[in-house]
Scaffold this active site. Structure first.
Site, PDB file in Angstrom:
ATOM      1  N   ASN A   1       0.799  -1.222   0.000  1.00  0.00           N
ATOM      2  CA  ASN A   1       0.000   0.000   0.000  1.00  0.00           C
ATOM      3  C   ASN A   1       0.832   1.272   0.000  1.00  0.00           C
ATOM      4  OD1 ASN A   1      -2.892  -0.943   0.458  1.00  0.00           O
ATOM      5  ND2 ASN A   1      -1.903  -1.922   2.210  1.00  0.00           N
TER       6      ASN A   1
ATOM      7  N   GLU B   1      -3.880  -8.568   9.867  1.00  0.00           N
ATOM      8  CA  GLU B   1      -3.572  -7.507   8.907  1.00  0.00           C
ATOM      9  C   GLU B   1      -2.416  -7.967   8.017  1.00  0.00           C
ATOM     10  OE1 GLU B   1      -3.353  -4.727   6.498  1.00  0.00           O
ATOM     11  OE2 GLU B   1      -4.896  -4.446   8.043  1.00  0.00           O
TER      12      GLU B   1
ATOM     13  N   ASP C   1      -2.408 -13.038   5.679  1.00  0.00           N
ATOM     14  CA  ASP C   1      -3.576 -12.918   4.821  1.00  0.00           C
ATOM     15  C   ASP C   1      -4.792 -13.444   5.573  1.00  0.00           C
ATOM     16  OD1 ASP C   1      -4.831 -12.760   1.940  1.00  0.00           O
ATOM     17  OD2 ASP C   1      -5.354 -14.734   2.731  1.00  0.00           O
ATOM     18  N   GLY C   2      -5.917 -12.742   5.472  1.00  0.00           N
ATOM     19  CA  GLY C   2      -7.092 -13.108   6.247  1.00  0.00           C
ATOM     20  C   GLY C   2      -7.596 -14.508   5.970  1.00  0.00           C
TER      21      GLY C   2
ATOM     22  N   ASP D   1     -13.293  -6.932   7.103  1.00  0.00           N
ATOM     23  CA  ASP D   1     -13.106  -5.521   6.743  1.00  0.00           C
ATOM     24  C   ASP D   1     -11.864  -5.405   5.860  1.00  0.00           C
ATOM     25  OD1 ASP D   1     -13.450  -2.823   6.573  1.00  0.00           O
ATOM     26  OD2 ASP D   1     -12.736  -2.364   8.590  1.00  0.00           O
TER      27      ASP D   1
END
Length: 550
Positions: free
Chosen positions: A264, A349, A374-375, A391
Site C-alpha cells: 500500500n 492484517e 492474509d485473512g 473488513d
C-alpha cells in the site's frame, strides 16, 4: 555516388572507430541488454505504485499498465530496428538511453500533477469507465515515451552484436536471455527492496541513474560526448540528493506520515480531533481514531451491533472472542475492548507497516493481538469466535478470494453457535446488480439470516450474518439492558435500519468473481455524482460559471 568516393570526416571516423572498439567487447552489449530489461520492469512496478494512491492497485489498473507498456515496447522495437538499419551508430542508442533516464527521473516529481490534472479533466467529460480512461491517459502521458526509447534497445543491440549469419542465433539468444534475467531482477528488486526501503520516487531515480551511468561509460570508452553522459548523471545525482519530500496528496494538509509498503501507499493525517489513515488519496478514509474516545459516526459504530447479536452485553466481554480480518489501524478493535471489556480480540492484517502505524499513531491497545497474515490464509488454522469482522475491502481493491461463497463458508465454520459475521461493504450504489448486491446474494447462500444497515452520510453498508434466528432478539435484549448514552442511541439507529436479505442469483465464487469490474461501475457513479454540477455547466457552455465554481 557519381564515381566519387564518400569521404568520412576525420572526427566522425574517429568516433566510429571508438564505437567499434566499444562494441567489440560483447560484455558491454550484454550489460546494456541486462540493465535495460531491468529498468523496464522497474518502471512498470514503479508505475503501479505511482498510480495506486489515485486509482487503486486493482487488476484493472494493472491491465492498463501492462498493456500500455507492451504497446510502447512494441513500437520501440519497430522504430529501433529501422533506425539501426538506417544508421547503425551506437552513440545514437546511448543518447536515447540518456533521454529515457532523464524522463524517468522526472516522473516522481511531475507525475502526481499529471495524474491529478488528467483525473480532474476526465471527470468532467467521461461518464463511463473513468478508472480505465484516467489510468490509461496517465500511463500514456508519463510512461510511453521513455519505454518506447527503451524498446529500441534490443533491435539495436542485435544489429551491433551480430557479426555473421553463422552466429546470429547464438548472439540473439544470449542478448534476449540477459534482457529477460534483467527483467526478472527488475521485478523482485523494486518490490522487495527499493520501494519498501526508499520509496517509489527514489526507485525511479535509482534505475534512471543506472541507465545514465551505462551511457556515460560508453561515451567515455569512445572518448566522445562525455559531457552529455556526465551531465545526465550529474542531474540525476542532484535530484537524488535533493531534500525533497514527494507527497502524493500535495493538496492535503496536516499529513504527519507518508510512506509505502509492499502492499500500500500509506498516509496518516492528524488534527486536534482525529487521526486518519488513507491508502488512496482520492477514495477517502480507510481508518480513523477519534481522540475524544467516543463513537466515530462511521461504519465501525454500526458494526458494534455484531457482538450484541452474538449475545454480548455492553460492559461485559469476558470469555468472548472477536476476530478481525482486516485490522487496519485498529479502530474497531479498540471499540471492542472499550465497550466489551474482557473480550479477546485478534486482528489479522496483511500489511505489517499498517500494523506498526496502528501502535505508533492510532493508540491501539496492547491487549489486542496483532497477526500479520492474509485473512483467508489465517482462517485455515484459526479457532472459533463469537464475532468475525470482514473488513478487507478498500476502495475498488476488493480481494476476490475474500468475497466468494467458499470464503464465507470458511468464515461460518469458525463461528461459535450463535456467532455473527459482520462485513463492511464500502461501495454502495443505487443501480441494480452492483457489487453489494453480489455480496449480499453470495452471503445469503451461506447464512440463513442476513441483514444489512446503510451507514448514514457514507458509501458504506454493514452486513450481519448468522445461522441462528435469535440474533435480533439477543441484540434487543442487550440494547434494553444498556444505560442511556450515545452507544444506545446508535444501536437504536442500527436496529431501525436493518433490512433482511434473501438468497439471490448474483453469486461470486473462487472461480468467477469479477469484483474489479463491478467495483469500477460504482466508482463511475460516485465520480459522476461528485462532478454533476461541473458537467452541467460544461454542457451549457457557461464558462464564467465554471470559473466561478472552481
Amino acid at each position: 555516388m557519381d564515381g566519387q568516393a564518400h569521404v568520412i570526416p576525420a572526427a566522425q571516423e574517429k568516433a566510429n572507430s571508438g564505437a567499434k572498439r566499444a562494441m567489440h567487447h560483447k560484455w558491454f552489449l550484454y550489460a546494456t541488454a541486462f540493465f535495460s530489461g531491468m529498468s523496464v520492469m522497474a518502471v512498470e512496478l514503479g508505475a503501479s505504485r505511482l498510480l495506486a494512491p489515485y486509482f487503486s492497485s486493482s487488476q484493472i489498473v494493472w491491465t492498463v499498465i501492462i498493456g500500455t507498456i507492451m504497446i510502447a515496447l512494441a513500437v520501440g522495437n519497430v522504430i529501433g530496428g529501422r533506425m539501426a538499419d538506417k544508421r547503425p551508430d551506437p552513440s545514437r542508442l546511448y543518447t536515447r538511453l540518456i533521454i529515457a533516464a532523464i524522463w524517468i527521473a522526472a516522473i516522481p516529481f511531475a507525475g502526481k500533477y499529471v495524474i491529478a490534472g488528467v483525473s480532474f479533466l476526465l471527470a468532467l467529460f467521461v461518464t463511463k469507465q473513468f478508472l480505465v480512461w484516467a489510468s490509461l491517459v496517465s500511463c500514456l502521458a508519463l510512461f510511453v515515451f521513455p519505454l518506447v526509447l527503451l524498446g529500441t534497445v534490443s533491435p539495436a543491440l542485435t544489429k551491433f552484436a551480430v557479426g555473421s549469419l553463422e552466429e546470429n542465433g547464438k548472439v540473439v539468444g544470449e542478448l534476449e536471455a540477459l534482457n529477460t534475467i534483467g527483467s526478472i531482477i527488475g521485478t523482485f528488486l523494486p518490490t522487495f527492496v527499493t520501494i519498501p526501503t526508499v520509496g517509489t520516487a527514489m526507485t525511479f531515480l535509482i534505475f534512471a541513474a543506472v541507465l545514465a551511468v551505462l551511457s556515460l561509460i560508453y561515451f567515455i570508452s569512445i572518448r566522445r560526448h562525455i559531457v552529455r553522459g556526465a551531465a545526465a548523471v550529474g542531474l540525476i545525482a542532484v535530484l537524488m540528493a535533493m531534500p525533497y519530500k514527494v507527497t502524493f496528496a500535495f493538496w492535503e494538509e496536516d499529513i504527519v506520515y507518508e510512506g509505502e509498503s509492499i502492499y500500500n501507499y500509506l498516509q496518516v493525517k492528524e488534527d486536534a480531533q482525529q487521526v486518519i489513515l488513507s491508502t488512496n488519496v482520492l477514495a477517502g478514509v480507510q481508518s480513523i481514531w477519534v481522540k475524544s474516545g467516543g463513537l466515530t459516526d462511521m461504519y465501525y459504530d454500526y458494526a458494534l451491533a455484531g457482538p450484541m447479536m452474538a449475545g454480548m452485553n455492553a460492559g461485559q466481554g469476558g470469555g468472548r472472542d472477536v476476530l478481525l480480518l482486516g485490522l487496519g489501524t485498529g479502530t474497531y478493535a479498540k471499540q471492542c475492548v472499550t465497550y466489551f471489556p474482557g473480550a479477546s480480540v485478534v486482528g489479522v492484517e496483511i500489511d505489517s507497516k499498517i500494523a506498526t502505524l496502528a501502535r505508533q499513531y492510532f493508540d491501539l491497545p496492547q491487549q489486542v493481538e496483532v497477526v500479520v497474515d492474509d485473512g483467508r490464509a489465517y482462517l485455515g488454522h484459526a479457532g472459533l469466535y463469537d464475532v468475525i469482522l470482514v473488513d478487507a475491502y478498500q476502495d475498488i481493491t476488493i480481494p476476490f478470494q475474500m468475497s466468494s461463497v467458499e470464503f464465507f463458508m470458511q468464515v461460518r465454520s469458525h463461528l461459535k453457535p450463535g456467532g455473527v459475521m459482520v462485513v463492511n461493504m464500502n461501495m454502495r450504489s443505487s443501480r441494480e446488480g452492483a457489487i453489494n448486491d453480489y455480496l449480499c446474494d453470495t452471503i445469503a447462500q451461506v447464512f440463513d439470516y442476513v441483514y444489512t444497515c446503510v451507514v448514514t452520510n457514507a458509501t458504506n453498508t454493514v452486513l450481519f450474518a448468522c445461522q441462528d434466528g435469535g440474533m435480533l432478539e439477543r441484540m434487543d435484549a442487550a440494547v434494553n439492558a444498556m444505560a442511556e448514552g450515545e452507544l444506545k442511541v446508535m444501536m437504536g439507529r442500527v436496529r431501525a435500519g436493518l433490512e433482511r436479505q434473501d438468497k439471490g442469483p448474483l453469486v461470486l465464487t473462487d472461480d468467477k468473481a469479477p469484483v474489479e469490474l463491478l467495483g469500477m461501475r460504482v466508482i463511475d457513479d460516485i465520480i459522476m455524482e461528485s462532478v454533476a454540477d461541473l458537467q452541467d455547466i460544461i454542457r451549457s457552455g457557461n464558462w464564467k460559471d465554471l470559473l466561478g465554481l472552481l
